[in-house]
Design a protein around this motif. Structure first.
Motif, PDB file in Angstrom:
ATOM      1  N   UNK A   1       0.840  -1.200   0.000  1.00  0.00           N
ATOM      2  CA  UNK A   1       0.000   0.000   0.000  1.00  0.00           C
ATOM      3  C   UNK A   1       0.868   1.241   0.000  1.00  0.00           C
ATOM      4  N   UNK A   2       0.232   2.368  -0.292  1.00  0.00           N
ATOM      5  CA  UNK A   2       0.876   3.674  -0.184  1.00  0.00           C
ATOM      6  C   UNK A   2      -0.133   4.647   0.399  1.00  0.00           C
ATOM      7  N   UNK A   3       0.368   5.659   1.061  1.00  0.00           N
ATOM      8  CA  UNK A   3      -0.466   6.751   1.556  1.00  0.00           C
ATOM      9  C   UNK A   3      -0.317   7.924   0.606  1.00  0.00           C
ATOM     10  N   UNK A   4      -1.418   8.620   0.356  1.00  0.00           N
ATOM     11  CA  UNK A   4      -1.376   9.700  -0.617  1.00  0.00           C
ATOM     12  C   UNK A   4      -2.111  10.936  -0.118  1.00  0.00           C
ATOM     13  N   UNK A   5      -1.763  12.064  -0.713  1.00  0.00           N
ATOM     14  CA  UNK A   5      -2.433  13.325  -0.427  1.00  0.00           C
ATOM     15  C   UNK A   5      -3.533  13.552  -1.459  1.00  0.00           C
ATOM     16  N   UNK A   6      -4.293  14.642  -1.260  1.00  0.00           N
ATOM     17  CA  UNK A   6      -5.306  15.092  -2.224  1.00  0.00           C
ATOM     18  C   UNK A   6      -6.338  14.015  -2.532  1.00  0.00           C
ATOM     19  N   UNK A   7      -6.797  13.336  -1.498  1.00  0.00           N
ATOM     20  CA  UNK A   7      -7.831  12.314  -1.676  1.00  0.00           C
ATOM     21  C   UNK A   7      -8.515  12.091  -0.333  1.00  0.00           C
ATOM     22  N   UNK A   8      -9.840  11.898  -0.328  1.00  0.00           N
ATOM     23  CA  UNK A   8     -10.523  11.682   0.958  1.00  0.00           C
ATOM     24  C   UNK A   8     -10.096  10.402   1.661  1.00  0.00           C
ATOM     25  N   UNK A   9      -9.570   9.430   0.910  1.00  0.00           N
ATOM     26  CA  UNK A   9      -9.059   8.201   1.518  1.00  0.00           C
ATOM     27  C   UNK A   9      -7.546   8.212   1.370  1.00  0.00           C
TER      28      UNK A   9
ATOM     29  N   UNK B   1       8.585  13.307  -9.234  1.00  0.00           N
ATOM     30  CA  UNK B   1       9.442  14.435  -8.902  1.00  0.00           C
ATOM     31  C   UNK B   1       9.368  14.675  -7.396  1.00  0.00           C
ATOM     32  N   UNK B   2      10.250  15.560  -6.906  1.00  0.00           N
ATOM     33  CA  UNK B   2      10.358  15.820  -5.459  1.00  0.00           C
ATOM     34  C   UNK B   2      10.501  14.507  -4.692  1.00  0.00           C
ATOM     35  N   UNK B   3      11.434  13.687  -5.135  1.00  0.00           N
ATOM     36  CA  UNK B   3      11.609  12.357  -4.554  1.00  0.00           C
ATOM     37  C   UNK B   3      12.387  12.458  -3.244  1.00  0.00           C
ATOM     38  N   UNK B   4      11.935  11.705  -2.240  1.00  0.00           N
ATOM     39  CA  UNK B   4      12.560  11.739  -0.914  1.00  0.00           C
ATOM     40  C   UNK B   4      12.772  10.317  -0.407  1.00  0.00           C
TER      41      UNK B   4
ATOM     42  N   UNK C   1       9.106   8.537  -0.725  1.00  0.00           N
ATOM     43  CA  UNK C   1       8.008   9.434  -1.077  1.00  0.00           C
ATOM     44  C   UNK C   1       8.340  10.196  -2.352  1.00  0.00           C
ATOM     45  N   UNK C   2       7.296  10.546  -3.091  1.00  0.00           N
ATOM     46  CA  UNK C   2       7.489  11.267  -4.347  1.00  0.00           C
ATOM     47  C   UNK C   2       6.158  11.858  -4.789  1.00  0.00           C
TER      48      UNK C   2
ATOM     49  N   UNK D   1       5.478   5.461   0.459  1.00  0.00           N
ATOM     50  CA  UNK D   1       5.496   4.002   0.589  1.00  0.00           C
ATOM     51  C   UNK D   1       6.425   3.632   1.740  1.00  0.00           C
ATOM     52  N   UNK D   2       5.912   3.077   2.834  1.00  0.00           N
ATOM     53  CA  UNK D   2       6.800   2.639   3.923  1.00  0.00           C
ATOM     54  C   UNK D   2       7.694   1.489   3.463  1.00  0.00           C
TER      55      UNK D   2
END
Length: 283
Positions: A41-49, A65-68, A75-76, A103-104
């Motif tokens: 799984x991954x956690x994401x922004x800009x979404x109600x879930x 982009x903006x990869x960390x 994260x990216x 992504x953990x």
């Protein structure tokens, strides 16, 4: 160790991921190199879930982009091109759904790397064979989520992104109505009209602070900084990342041990002070 066909054996341990992912970041500059990430799984922004299953992403130039590479996550920023259903926002599309994915490491079980030929660069799809696998963690793979896990994640409330100092300072603002309350905010530095005040301590009480405004990542107020003019109010700005302690006492002479014993330690982030001490500059 080499596998049949003289291919290097893929990495298998989670502690090998940071080096591999830093290589991903470096090679994003090359349009001929592409990676495929696989996770549960991954956690994401800009979404109600906020949690989504599974985590499958192609990592290549222009796609992320903006990869960390964090201590235990990758994260990216990326986007998905979607065609919304009739009546949905952005219908009929196409619409670029842009978000940040995290992504953990504990969910990432596979990473593939491929160098594209000129024909593959022009193709719409890319195939990844077994020879492209550079990381495979079978223990993580076997911990795949059950339907109950997925349903629970889909119904869970998203985690709060509010900085804990927002709640602390909101309580401070309310407590300033009592003239007996004395607060101290210890910082690595704060901004003042004359420049940064290093290792600055702010004394907040009903008679020493005005116009306290709390933002998402900082707070502003006016305080008494001029020792030669106790009537002069100086505006200051304090970033939350510079605050390492907030104390409450009923006496202007405040001791850390006494405040802690009397439940006066409202906020404590010693890592902020430690970082300042190590770096020799504001954290």
């Amino acid at each position: 160790m080499l596998t049949p066909g003289h291919q290097p054996a893929p990495a298998t341990e989670m502690d090998q991921l940071p080096a591999l992912l830093h290589r991903v970041v470096a090679e994003l500059a090359d349009p001929a190199i592409t990676y495929l990430l696989g996770g549960h799984y991954y956690d994401r922004t800009a979404h109600p879930r906020y949690r989504h299953f599974p985590a499958v992403f192609a990592l290549r130039q222009g796609g992320v982009w903006n990869v960390e590479v964090g201590p235990d996550f990758f994260a990216f920023d990326t986007e998905l091109i979607v065609y919304p259903e009739r009546g949905a926002p952005h219908y009929p599309g196409p619409w670029a759904d842009r978000f940040r994915a995290t992504v953990p490491f504990a969910q990432l079980y596979q990473l593939c790397r491929k160098v594209l030929t000129p024909d593959e660069l022009a193709a719409e799809t890319v195939s990844y064979g077994p020879e492209t696998i550079i990381y495979y963690n079978v223990a993580v793979y076997r911990q795949y989520p059950t339907p109950a896990d997925i349903n629970q994640a889909y119904t869970a409330a998203p985690p709060s992104t509010e900085h804990p100092l927002v709640a602390v300072l909101t309580a401070v603002a309310a407590g300033l109505a009592d003239p007996g309350n004395q607060y101290v905010v210890n910082t690595t530095y704060f901004d003042s009209p004359s420049g940064p005040v290093l290792l600055g301590m702010l004394h907040l009480s009903a008679h020493t602070v005005w116009d306290l405004q709390i933002e998402n990542e900082a707070f502003t107020c006016s305080v008494l900084l001029n020792p030669h003019d106790r009537q002069e109010k100086s505006p200051v700005r304090v970033g939350f990342v510079q605050v390492w302690q907030v104390l409450l006492s009923n006496s202007p002479q405040m001791e850390w041990e006494e405040a802690a014993e009397n439940s006066g330690l409202l906020y404590d982030a010693p890592e902020v002070l430690s970082s300042y001490a190590r770096q020799g500059r504001p954290a």
